[in-house]
Write a protein that holds these residues in place. Structure first.
Motif: not given
Length: 180
Positions: A4-11, A17-23
């Motif tokens: 599990a991970w926090y998601m980015d705000e991309s549409q 996967p919508h991973r933040l960078r850095p994850n």
């Protein structure tokens, strides 16, 4: 093991996967503090698995069915995929056991940020009543899942905002108690 991970705000494509960078990974303990329960089971032997039988007995999961989400298997596929991905809650726990394939459950954390939970064969998740969540397939576009219920199934999803329901208020109380 589940990831599990926090998601980015991309549409972009919801199946990405919508991973933040850095994850920013999310641990099982962090999910537990949100009321999300996870188990790993033997999906190849789900029909005779004593562990699944014991979970069903202990949790009183008296009703179950199996759903296959794929464009060739699910009537009104496109409409269903859109419905599953709308942010909503249920008045009862949502229990899903992945028998084959993969997908994502997204849940809101206590600060209203999205956490993406990658689910694959053998993963069982329980989302508590009142938690805002959604589901989507991943880029493989296929999942076969067992749906479990206590008593007769209730399929009603309440799209956000649904903060006035007792299940939501109880969930918010649970979060407040977990924070102490």
């Amino acid at each position: 093991m589940v990831e599990a991970w926090y998601m980015d705000e991309s549409q972009e494509d919801q199946r990405a996967p919508h991973r933040l960078r850095p994850n920013r990974s999310v641990s099982l303990e962090q999910l537990r503090r949100l009321g999300v329960a996870y188990r790993k089971l033997d999906a190849d032997n789900y029909e005779t698995d004593p562990c699944l039988k014991e979970i069903r007995r202990a949790e009183n999961y008296s009703w179950m069915d199996i759903i296959t989400i794929h464009k060739d298997k699910l009537p009104n596929y496109e409409e269903k995929i859109k419905t599953f991905y709308e942010e909503h809650l249920h008045l009862d726990d949502e229990i899903r056991y992945i028998l084959d394939g993969s997908g994502y459950f997204d849940v809101r954390d206590k600060d209203d940020k999205w956490i993406r939970i990658s689910m694959e064969k053998g993963d069982m998740i329980t989302l508590p009543a009142g938690i805002y969540h959604r589901f989507t397939l991943d880029e493989n576009n296929y999942v076969k899942a067992m749906r479990l219920f206590v008593g007769e199934p209730v399929w009603t999803a309440y799209n956000r905002p649904a903060d006035d329901f007792p299940a939501r208020k109880q969930y918010m109380k649970f979060l407040a108690e977990e924070a102490q």
